[in-house]
Design a protein around this motif. Structure first.
Motif, PDB file in Angstrom:
ATOM      1  N   MET A 117      -4.770   0.060   8.538  1.00 50.11           N
ATOM      2  CA  MET A 117      -4.774  -1.262   8.593  1.00 50.11           C
ATOM      3  C   MET A 117      -3.944  -2.037   9.436  1.00 50.11           C
ATOM      4  N   ALA A 118      -4.422  -3.160   9.923  1.00 51.74           N
ATOM      5  CA  ALA A 118      -3.392  -3.898  10.892  1.00 51.74           C
ATOM      6  C   ALA A 118      -2.756  -4.787   9.947  1.00 51.74           C
ATOM      7  N   PHE A 119      -1.405  -4.880  10.719  1.00 57.30           N
ATOM      8  CA  PHE A 119      -0.365  -5.657   9.907  1.00 57.30           C
ATOM      9  C   PHE A 119      -0.688  -7.263  10.134  1.00 57.30           C
ATOM     10  N   LEU A 120      -0.596  -8.021   8.996  1.00 56.09           N
ATOM     11  CA  LEU A 120      -0.955  -9.340   9.111  1.00 56.09           C
ATOM     12  C   LEU A 120       0.545 -10.083   9.400  1.00 56.09           C
ATOM     13  N   PRO A 121       0.589 -10.707  10.676  1.00 51.48           N
ATOM     14  CA  PRO A 121       1.887 -11.305  11.016  1.00 51.48           C
ATOM     15  C   PRO A 121       2.373 -12.416   9.853  1.00 51.48           C
ATOM     16  N   ARG A 122       3.304 -12.634   9.239  1.00 51.97           N
ATOM     17  CA  ARG A 122       3.823 -13.627   8.568  1.00 51.97           C
ATOM     18  C   ARG A 122       3.244 -15.058   9.261  1.00 51.97           C
ATOM     19  N   ALA A 123       3.560 -14.953  10.304  1.00 55.46           N
ATOM     20  CA  ALA A 123       3.096 -16.521  11.057  1.00 55.46           C
ATOM     21  C   ALA A 123       1.645 -17.123  10.712  1.00 55.46           C
ATOM     22  N   LEU A 124       0.855 -15.958  10.697  1.00 54.80           N
ATOM     23  CA  LEU A 124      -0.629 -16.105  10.605  1.00 54.80           C
ATOM     24  C   LEU A 124      -1.000 -16.193   9.231  1.00 54.80           C
ATOM     25  N   ASN A 125      -0.333 -15.752   8.124  1.00 51.02           N
ATOM     26  CA  ASN A 125      -0.600 -15.977   6.548  1.00 51.02           C
ATOM     27  C   ASN A 125      -0.482 -17.350   6.080  1.00 51.02           C
ATOM     28  N   PRO A 126      -1.754 -18.015   5.979  1.00 49.35           N
ATOM     29  CA  PRO A 126      -1.521 -19.505   5.393  1.00 49.35           C
ATOM     30  C   PRO A 126      -0.576 -19.731   4.341  1.00 49.35           C
TER      31      PRO A 126
END
Length: 240
Positions: A1-10
């Motif tokens: 699974m790809a990491f979700l950058p915190r910057a792109l987490n709403p």
């Protein structure tokens, strides 16, 4: 699974902390173009600022290749001590020879806080890094482009390939205005081409974070006609 950058987490709190580390002979346009875009996104938002910009340097003033000196907000040592804190790292490029000398001295034992900072930051799973122009040379030398697609200033693509080969990185080096590297299991990385390409890459980042409307407003204010990725699949990178 790809990491979700915190910057792109709403759900991640705003403003996002954007670290901009400088080094001698950096290119002012590489830094100031993206800074203008991010600041316009802040000024055109009705829901509070999206980005908090923090400039880091080894000394109080860092002299650019253009001869202009920029003041720091914090030291590189402080930025390193707070490495987990940065939601985004915006890394400008500069004179290729100067970057290669920093990397050589670091490898030879004269450790660079800047290089150590980048090395540690790129190991944080939910980080997001945007390099502009020759800024990607640092990542190539550190092996951070392994298993990625990346770009740089067109005249430095050969240097990126060489540095990647030296640490056996399996990197697809391409000519493009920007590349969003979304490889599975790796922290998010956007690399931009030469100088002005950093503006387009930053608008792309703003659209990801703040939405198309904010990005369009910011582009209109600075009277900028955005350009896309413009990947050149058939471009042959000259051998060094």
């Amino acid at each position: 699974m790809a990491f979700l950058p915190r910057a792109l987490n709403p759900s991640h709190p705003h403003p996002l902390k954007v670290l901009i580390p400088l080094f001698p002979d950096f290119n002012t346009f590489d830094a100031n173009g993206p800074i203008e875009v991010l600041s316009q996104a802040n000024r055109n938002s009705d829901s509070g600022e999206f980005f908090q910009l923090v400039i880091a340097g080894d000394t109080e003033l860092t002299k650019s290749i253009e001869g202009v000196s920029i003041a720091r907000d914090i030291s590189l040592e402080d930025a390193l001590a707070r490495v987990e804190e940065w939601d985004i790292m915006l890394l400008p490029g500069g004179v290729r020879a100067s970057i290669l000398e920093i990397l050589k001295q670091h490898k030879d034992g004269k450790k660079s806080t800047l290089v150590t900072l980048m090395d540690r930051y790129l190991d944080i799973p939910d980080c997001l890094t945007l390099t502009v122009c020759t800024g990607s040379l640092f990542l190539a030398a550190l092996g951070k482009l392994d298993r990625r697609t990346a770009t740089s200033h067109w005249a430095s693509l050969g240097s990126v390939k060489t540095l990647c080969a030296e640490n056996d990185s399996k990197t697809k080096v391409v000519r493009a205005r920007w590349v969003d590297s979304k490889e599975e299991g790796l922290p998010r990385l956007i690399t931009a081409g030469g100088v002005a390409c950093g503006i387009d890459a930053t608008f792309y980042l703003v659209e990801l974070i703040a939405g198309a409307e904010i990005a369009a407003k910011a582009a209109a204010v600075i009277d900028y006609q955005r350009r896309g990725e413009e990947l050149q699949e058939d471009y042959v990178i000259p051998e060094l």
